[in-house]
Design a protein around this motif. Structure first.
Motif, PDB file in Angstrom:
ATOM      1  N   GLU A 181       0.801  -1.221   0.000  1.00 50.99           N
ATOM      2  CA  GLU A 181       0.000   0.000   0.000  1.00 50.99           C
ATOM      3  C   GLU A 181       0.837   1.276   0.000  1.00 50.99           C
ATOM      4  N   GLN A 182       2.147   1.128   0.175  1.00 49.77           N
ATOM      5  CA  GLN A 182       2.988   2.312   0.367  1.00 49.77           C
ATOM      6  C   GLN A 182       3.032   3.237  -0.857  1.00 49.77           C
ATOM      7  N   LYS A 183       3.021   2.659  -2.059  1.00 49.65           N
ATOM      8  CA  LYS A 183       3.065   3.499  -3.263  1.00 49.65           C
ATOM      9  C   LYS A 183       1.803   4.342  -3.397  1.00 49.65           C
ATOM     10  N   SER A 184       0.647   3.738  -3.138  1.00 52.26           N
ATOM     11  CA  SER A 184      -0.608   4.493  -3.240  1.00 52.26           C
ATOM     12  C   SER A 184      -0.691   5.545  -2.142  1.00 52.26           C
ATOM     13  N   LYS A 185      -0.194   5.219  -0.931  1.00 54.35           N
ATOM     14  CA  LYS A 185      -0.167   6.191   0.168  1.00 54.35           C
ATOM     15  C   LYS A 185       0.759   7.361  -0.195  1.00 54.35           C
ATOM     16  N   SER A 186       1.870   7.049  -0.855  1.00 49.58           N
ATOM     17  CA  SER A 186       2.823   8.087  -1.268  1.00 49.58           C
ATOM     18  C   SER A 186       2.194   9.026  -2.294  1.00 49.58           C
ATOM     19  N   ALA A 187       1.505   8.440  -3.267  1.00 46.95           N
ATOM     20  CA  ALA A 187       0.870   9.255  -4.306  1.00 46.95           C
ATOM     21  C   ALA A 187      -0.165  10.189  -3.701  1.00 46.95           C
ATOM     22  N   ASP A 188      -0.933   9.671  -2.744  1.00 52.73           N
ATOM     23  CA  ASP A 188      -1.953  10.495  -2.084  1.00 52.73           C
ATOM     24  C   ASP A 188      -1.301  11.616  -1.275  1.00 52.73           C
ATOM     25  N   ALA A 189      -0.224  11.287  -0.559  1.00 52.73           N
ATOM     26  CA  ALA A 189       0.470  12.277   0.267  1.00 52.73           C
ATOM     27  C   ALA A 189       1.064  13.394  -0.592  1.00 52.73           C
ATOM     28  N   ILE A 190       1.674  13.032  -1.729  1.00 53.65           N
ATOM     29  CA  ILE A 190       2.269  14.037  -2.625  1.00 53.65           C
ATOM     30  C   ILE A 190       1.190  14.941  -3.209  1.00 53.65           C
ATOM     31  N   LYS A 191       0.039  14.345  -3.504  1.00 46.62           N
ATOM     32  CA  LYS A 191      -1.072  15.129  -4.041  1.00 46.62           C
ATOM     33  C   LYS A 191      -1.553  16.158  -3.029  1.00 46.62           C
ATOM     34  N   ARG A 192      -1.604  15.755  -1.764  1.00 45.85           N
ATOM     35  CA  ARG A 192      -2.087  16.660  -0.708  1.00 45.85           C
ATOM     36  C   ARG A 192      -1.029  17.677  -0.300  1.00 45.85           C
ATOM     37  N   CYS A 193       0.215  17.224  -0.180  1.00 42.61           N
ATOM     38  CA  CYS A 193       1.292  18.102   0.320  1.00 42.61           C
ATOM     39  C   CYS A 193       2.519  17.976  -0.583  1.00 42.61           C
ATOM     40  N   PRO A 194       2.474  18.560  -1.773  1.00 47.29           N
ATOM     41  CA  PRO A 194       3.572  18.369  -2.732  1.00 47.29           C
ATOM     42  C   PRO A 194       4.910  18.965  -2.316  1.00 47.29           C
ATOM     43  N   ASP A 195       4.887  19.914  -1.373  1.00 42.72           N
ATOM     44  CA  ASP A 195       6.131  20.574  -0.969  1.00 42.72           C
ATOM     45  C   ASP A 195       6.436  20.407   0.518  1.00 42.72           C
ATOM     46  N   ASP A 196       5.922  19.352   1.124  1.00 42.30           N
ATOM     47  CA  ASP A 196       6.215  19.114   2.535  1.00 42.30           C
ATOM     48  C   ASP A 196       7.471  18.244   2.646  1.00 42.30           C
ATOM     49  N   PRO A 197       8.523  18.724   3.324  1.00 44.09           N
ATOM     50  CA  PRO A 197       9.775  17.966   3.382  1.00 44.09           C
ATOM     51  C   PRO A 197       9.646  16.605   4.059  1.00 44.09           C
ATOM     52  N   LYS A 198       8.716  16.470   5.008  1.00 46.19           N
ATOM     53  CA  LYS A 198       8.548  15.175   5.678  1.00 46.19           C
ATOM     54  C   LYS A 198       7.945  14.152   4.723  1.00 46.19           C
ATOM     55  N   VAL A 199       6.995  14.596   3.907  1.00 42.25           N
ATOM     56  CA  VAL A 199       6.404  13.713   2.896  1.00 42.25           C
ATOM     57  C   VAL A 199       7.456  13.346   1.851  1.00 42.25           C
ATOM     58  N   ILE A 200       8.206  14.336   1.399  1.00 42.70           N
ATOM     59  CA  ILE A 200       9.230  14.103   0.367  1.00 42.70           C
ATOM     60  C   ILE A 200      10.279  13.112   0.875  1.00 42.70           C
TER      61      ILE A 200
END
Length: 303
Positions: A181-200
């Motif tokens: 599930e990690q890839k789909s969670k990553s895609a969702d996180a980037i969509k919501r917070c594209p410039d958040d360093p913790k997400v990146i």
């Protein structure tokens, strides 16, 4: 002597805090607590007094169990005067989580009582401080430490409903998700917070785990550029280079971190603000933090 003169002629809350910190560094805990109490009498809403007082009293509970109640009182007073200070809520809950280990006065203490008390404190904290992602994250971690994985997942879902654009929650959700599930969670996180360093950085970790080293390096680099003051990103970047990079690449990350002089980040400050490391340089702190991160990663892989 300089600090004493400052307390006499130019009193501020920070002067008292620095005075207490010096005594704590010199292991003069009684004098440090005396200065903290004096500071509280003059500046009741300065949260760092209660934080430091509680930490001093809880530093050595295994040897001095009487300090358990003293630590509790510091945090209780702090929560009365500073109910919106998230750090005090978290420290108070962590104290209760492990308190039953040291509380020998009550022979009827149940093993899970500490978690129950900690959970209750965090619930009150969230009521008083709604939409606070850091408090939600602490509650999730508490349940994971207690082995309550289902409850942790339920709390994660509730947290993301209340704080849908929290980088720290989205990053944690990536890390704790099942591998598939990690890839789909990553895609969702980037969509919501594209410039958040913790997400990146969390996405970079995912690339690193797939051995896509060049992609991982680019994403780590992006994370530290977005917020050079966030020490955790530098630690993750350097730990990655220790495993996958050349000596030159490792040194380059270290040099950039030294120039950035990061001051924030949960993992980073846990190392740099440890009393044993107060005089460490950024380079020394980076090395220590990365080695600890790698050790934790390897231990988790073995489990």
């Amino acid at each position: 002597m300089l600090l004493q003169r400052a307390r006499e002629r130019a009193q501020t809350d920070r002067v008292f805090m620095k005075s207490a910190l010096l005594e704590r560094e010199e292991k003069n805990c009684k004098e440090a607590l005396k200065l903290i109490e004096e500071g509280i009498s003059k500046y009741k809403t300065f949260a760092k007094f209660y934080i430091m007082g509680g930490q001093i009293c809880s530093d050595d509970l295994a040897k001095n169990k009487a300090n358990l109640d003293k630590a509790r009182r510091f945090y209780q007073r702090g929560l009365q005067e500073c109910p919106n200070n998230v750090v005090i809520w978290i420290l108070a809950s962590r104290l209760e989580e492990r308190a039953h280990t040291f509380d020998t006065t009550n022979t009827n203490v149940k093993p899970g009582l500490g978690v129950t008390k900690a959970r209750g404190l965090l619930e009150i904290a969230r009521l008083k401080n709604p939409k606070n992602s850091t408090l939600w994250l602490e509650a999730i971690r508490l349940e994971r430490r207690a082995g309550n994985e289902k409850l942790a997942n339920t709390l994660t879902a509730r947290a993301l409903q209340e704080c849908p654009n929290s980088g720290e929650l989205l990053a944690a959700n990536i890390r704790n998700a099942p591998r598939v599930e990690q890839k789909s969670k990553s895609a969702d996180a980037i969509k919501r917070c594209p410039d958040d360093p913790k997400v990146i950085a969390a996405v970079a970790n995912l690339f690193a785990s797939d051995r896509k080293n060049e992609k991982a390096r680019k994403w780590y680099d992006r994370a530290v550029i977005l917020n050079p003051d966030l020490g955790d990103s530098w630690v993750q970047f350097y730990a990655f280079e220790l495993e996958a990079g050349t000596k030159e690449q490792q040194e380059k990350v270290k040099e950039r971190c030294i120039l950035a002089e990061p001051k924030h980040g949960e993992f980073w400050t846990s190392i740099m603000k440890d009393m044993a490391n107060r005089r460490k340089t950024a380079a020394e702190g980076l090395e220590m933090a990365a080695q600890k991160m790698l050790a934790e990663k390897n231990a988790k892989a073995l489990n």
